[in-house]
Write an enzyme that holds these catalytic residues in place. Structure first.
Site, PDB file in Angstrom:
ATOM      1  N   LEU A  65       0.834  -1.200   0.000  1.00  0.00           N
ATOM      2  CA  LEU A  65       0.000   0.000   0.000  1.00  0.00           C
ATOM      3  C   LEU A  65       0.870   1.251   0.000  1.00  0.00           C
ATOM      4  O   LEU A  65       2.056   1.195   0.351  1.00  0.00           O
ATOM      5  CB  LEU A  65      -0.907  -0.036   1.237  1.00  0.00           C
ATOM      6  CG  LEU A  65      -1.868  -1.234   1.243  1.00  0.00           C
ATOM      7  CD1 LEU A  65      -2.386  -1.517   2.648  1.00  0.00           C
ATOM      8  CD2 LEU A  65      -3.028  -0.983   0.286  1.00  0.00           C
ATOM      9  N   PRO A  66       0.291   2.417  -0.345  1.00  0.00           N
ATOM     10  CA  PRO A  66       1.128   3.609  -0.505  1.00  0.00           C
ATOM     11  C   PRO A  66       1.806   4.086   0.790  1.00  0.00           C
ATOM     12  O   PRO A  66       3.028   4.288   0.797  1.00  0.00           O
ATOM     13  CB  PRO A  66       0.152   4.668  -1.031  1.00  0.00           C
ATOM     14  CG  PRO A  66      -0.963   3.893  -1.669  1.00  0.00           C
ATOM     15  CD  PRO A  66      -1.083   2.632  -0.860  1.00  0.00           C
ATOM     16  N   THR A  96       6.316   0.709   1.915  1.00  0.00           N
ATOM     17  CA  THR A  96       7.326   1.546   2.564  1.00  0.00           C
ATOM     18  C   THR A  96       6.585   2.550   3.431  1.00  0.00           C
ATOM     19  O   THR A  96       5.888   3.424   2.899  1.00  0.00           O
ATOM     20  CB  THR A  96       8.174   2.301   1.520  1.00  0.00           C
ATOM     21  OG1 THR A  96       8.802   1.355   0.669  1.00  0.00           O
ATOM     22  CG2 THR A  96       9.222   3.174   2.197  1.00  0.00           C
ATOM     23  N   LYS A 171      15.010   0.339   4.863  1.00  0.00           N
ATOM     24  CA  LYS A 171      14.484   0.898   3.616  1.00  0.00           C
ATOM     25  C   LYS A 171      14.552   2.436   3.632  1.00  0.00           C
ATOM     26  O   LYS A 171      14.953   3.066   2.649  1.00  0.00           O
ATOM     27  CB  LYS A 171      13.039   0.429   3.443  1.00  0.00           C
ATOM     28  CG  LYS A 171      12.281   1.053   2.305  1.00  0.00           C
ATOM     29  CD  LYS A 171      12.807   0.614   0.960  1.00  0.00           C
ATOM     30  CE  LYS A 171      12.033   1.282  -0.177  1.00  0.00           C
ATOM     31  NZ  LYS A 171      12.701   1.098  -1.464  1.00  0.00           N
ATOM     32  N   LYS A 246       7.923  11.456  -0.365  1.00  0.00           N
ATOM     33  CA  LYS A 246       7.409  10.659   0.762  1.00  0.00           C
ATOM     34  C   LYS A 246       8.551   9.962   1.471  1.00  0.00           C
ATOM     35  O   LYS A 246       8.657   9.998   2.702  1.00  0.00           O
ATOM     36  CB  LYS A 246       6.409   9.617   0.261  1.00  0.00           C
ATOM     37  CG  LYS A 246       5.845   8.758   1.380  1.00  0.00           C
ATOM     38  CD  LYS A 246       5.205   7.466   0.900  1.00  0.00           C
ATOM     39  CE  LYS A 246       6.213   6.372   0.696  1.00  0.00           C
ATOM     40  NZ  LYS A 246       5.654   5.018   0.619  1.00  0.00           N
TER      41      LYS A 246
HETATM   42  P1  NAD Z   1       0.625   2.329  -6.144  1.00  0.00           P
HETATM   43  O1  NAD Z   1      -0.016   3.587  -5.733  1.00  0.00           O
HETATM   44  O2  NAD Z   1       0.871   2.036  -7.593  1.00  0.00           O
HETATM   45  O3  NAD Z   1      -0.217   1.054  -5.566  1.00  0.00           O
HETATM   46  C1  NAD Z   1      -0.850   1.060  -4.323  1.00  0.00           C
HETATM   47  C2  NAD Z   1      -2.210   0.400  -4.503  1.00  0.00           C
HETATM   48  O4  NAD Z   1      -2.851   0.309  -3.223  1.00  0.00           O
HETATM   49  C3  NAD Z   1      -3.158   1.184  -5.420  1.00  0.00           C
HETATM   50  O5  NAD Z   1      -3.554   0.360  -6.500  1.00  0.00           O
HETATM   51  C4  NAD Z   1      -4.317   1.556  -4.507  1.00  0.00           C
HETATM   52  O6  NAD Z   1      -5.577   1.543  -5.163  1.00  0.00           O
HETATM   53  C5  NAD Z   1      -4.237   0.469  -3.456  1.00  0.00           C
HETATM   54  N1  NAD Z   1      -4.900   0.787  -2.197  1.00  0.00           N
HETATM   55  C6  NAD Z   1      -4.777   1.897  -1.436  1.00  0.00           C
HETATM   56  N2  NAD Z   1      -5.537   1.805  -0.321  1.00  0.00           N
HETATM   57  C7  NAD Z   1      -6.150   0.590  -0.393  1.00  0.00           C
HETATM   58  C8  NAD Z   1      -7.071  -0.096   0.444  1.00  0.00           C
HETATM   59  N3  NAD Z   1      -7.513   0.440   1.591  1.00  0.00           N
HETATM   60  N4  NAD Z   1      -7.503  -1.303   0.067  1.00  0.00           N
HETATM   61  C9  NAD Z   1      -7.066  -1.868  -1.082  1.00  0.00           C
HETATM   62  N5  NAD Z   1      -6.201  -1.271  -1.936  1.00  0.00           N
HETATM   63  C10 NAD Z   1      -5.755  -0.052  -1.575  1.00  0.00           C
HETATM   64  O7  NAD Z   1       2.005   2.256  -5.330  1.00  0.00           O
HETATM   65  P2  NAD Z   1       3.269   1.323  -5.628  1.00  0.00           P
HETATM   66  O8  NAD Z   1       4.218   2.019  -6.530  1.00  0.00           O
HETATM   67  O9  NAD Z   1       2.785  -0.046  -5.960  1.00  0.00           O
HETATM   68  O10 NAD Z   1       3.963   1.356  -4.188  1.00  0.00           O
HETATM   69  C11 NAD Z   1       3.456   0.595  -3.106  1.00  0.00           C
HETATM   70  C12 NAD Z   1       4.450   0.717  -1.954  1.00  0.00           C
HETATM   71  O11 NAD Z   1       5.724   0.210  -2.378  1.00  0.00           O
HETATM   72  C13 NAD Z   1       4.682   2.164  -1.498  1.00  0.00           C
HETATM   73  O12 NAD Z   1       4.806   2.197  -0.111  1.00  0.00           O
HETATM   74  C14 NAD Z   1       5.983   2.541  -2.198  1.00  0.00           C
HETATM   75  O13 NAD Z   1       6.701   3.535  -1.479  1.00  0.00           O
HETATM   76  C15 NAD Z   1       6.720   1.215  -2.184  1.00  0.00           C
HETATM   77  N6  NAD Z   1       7.731   1.069  -3.239  1.00  0.00           N
HETATM   78  C16 NAD Z   1       7.482   1.508  -4.504  1.00  0.00           C
HETATM   79  C17 NAD Z   1       8.470   1.367  -5.485  1.00  0.00           C
HETATM   80  C18 NAD Z   1       8.237   1.850  -6.883  1.00  0.00           C
HETATM   81  O14 NAD Z   1       9.200   1.909  -7.661  1.00  0.00           O
HETATM   82  N7  NAD Z   1       7.010   2.155  -7.292  1.00  0.00           N
HETATM   83  C19 NAD Z   1       9.701   0.761  -5.160  1.00  0.00           C
HETATM   84  C20 NAD Z   1       9.903   0.270  -3.877  1.00  0.00           C
HETATM   85  C21 NAD Z   1       8.904   0.436  -2.907  1.00  0.00           C
END
Ligand code: NAD
Length: 314
Positions: A65-66, A96, A171, A246
């Site tokens: 999740l975000p 994260t 992280k 963030k």
């Molecule tokens: P994203 O926004 O693409 O995906 C998050 C998903 O969570 C979304 O599809 C959203 O609809 C869903 N969501 C939010 N609240 C929800 C709920 N209550 N119930 C169900 N679904 C819900 O984000 P991401 O890029 O996949 O990143 C996710 C995590 O991983 C973050 O914490 C980010 O910091 C971390 N991260 C991202 C990357 C990257 O390159 N994108 C790399 C490493 C770590």
């Protein structure tokens, strides 16, 4: 075959679950976004309609999740995973998030008799697709070992970090260093260019010299040097400025809690805040180079000193 529940099928959760499907597991996936659900279904994820259905019969449930607020709301409270799941189900949060939210979920999980680990990842969307992520996992040793078995199809490196919340700590500190490296690369790249160096010649030198970094090799912020870098694609995001803000915000919050001065981190946070204030938060984080060369639309002479940072401590 394991039954794996998954909440959060976005940029990372989508390709991560695709690799678990390929490994032969049944994935019960849930997300609030129809677009995310459609993409996951196309990759073989079984879409379910609620968190209650995610946990039903699951050996393990992952969340991706975000921010910390999302993680708290998904785990805690009446409709949360800790109220819905059987204590036999292992719980893994790979988002994260801030240390305080991770600690709150660890404590509530332990009080409810659950096995829970914090297991954030590094490697980005490309690593998620290739199944080469690095997982850093905090929690009880036995739970970390158990989680590692499910994580293998998604990862190249699985590193136990110690007790609860240490995965998030690793992280947060890693990404603080990454974004400081990115900012220093932007300054070196622009200065080298203005001193008359060929961009590729300078990159060839720095990448085998003491100026080297992952940011330099992967995210070089001037175009025409690293093919896959966002600078060659109008800064279409590989990692958005908002996400970078963030992550640096998480480091600043952790630094405040531990009385640690982060002079460089604070400065880099201001650079991302300036990008966001210019309406570029959805662009790639390497666009901060335009604060150095002064080409950012709406920025006056590369205003990297913009006050009023909007980084989120979640
Ligand atoms: P994203 O926004 O693409 O995906 C998050 C998903 O969570 C979304 O599809 C959203 O609809 C869903 N969501 C939010 N609240 C929800 C709920 N209550 N119930 C169900 N679904 C819900 O984000 P991401 O890029 O996949 O990143 C996710 C995590 O991983 C973050 O914490 C980010 O910091 C971390 N991260 C991202 C990357 C990257 O390159 N994108 C790399 C490493 C770590």
């Amino acid at each position: 075959m394991a039954v794996i529940g998954w909440i959060g099928l976005g940029n990372m959760g989508g390709p991560m679950t695709a690799n678990l499907v390929k490994a032969g597991h049944r994935i019960q996936g849930f997300d609030l976004s129809q677009h995310a659900l459609d993409a996951a279904q196309a990759n073989g994820v079984t879409i379910v309609g609620s968190p209650a259905e995610v946990v039903s019969g699951a050996d393990v449930v992952f969340t991706m999740l975000p921010k910390g607020d999302h993680v708290r709301s998904v785990y805690l409270g009446d409709g949360g995973l800790l109220a819905l799941a059987d204590t036999k189900t292992l719980l893994v949060d790979s988002s994260t998030i801030d240390i305080e939210s991770a600690r709150a979920v660890h404590e509530a999980a332990a009080a409810g008799g659950f096995r829970f680990v914090d297991a954030p990842v590094s490697g980005g969307m490309s690593g998620a697709e290739a199944g080469t992520l690095t997982f850093m996992i905090g929690g009880d040793d036995a739970y970390v070992a158990e989680a590692s078995e499910y994580i293998k199809p998604m990862s190249r490196n699985i590193i136990p970090t110690g007790g609860p919340t240490t995965g998030q700590a690793a992280k947060i500190c890693n990404n603080l260093m990454l974004f400081i490296n990115l900012a220093s690369t932007a300054e070196g790249a622009v200065l080298a260019d203005r001193l008359g160096l060929d961009k590729k010649v300078f990159w060839d030198i720095a990448s085998v010299s003491s100026g080297d970094s992952w940011a330099l090799r992967t995210w070089y912020p001037l175009p025409g040097v690293v093919d896959t870098a966002a600078s060659n694609h109008d800064f279409a995001p590989t990692f958005t400025a908002e996400l970078a803000a963030k992550d640096v915000g998480l480091a600043i919050a952790a630094a405040q809690a531990t009385d640690t001065p982060l002079v460089m981190g604070e400065r880099v946070a201001k650079m991302f805040a300036a990008l966001i204030e210019a309406g570029e938060g959805g662009k790639d984080c390497s666009k901060i180079v335009q604060l150095v060369d002064g080409t950012l639309a709406n920025s006056s002479s590369g205003n990297a000193n913009a006050e009023g940072t909007s980084h989120d401590a979640n």
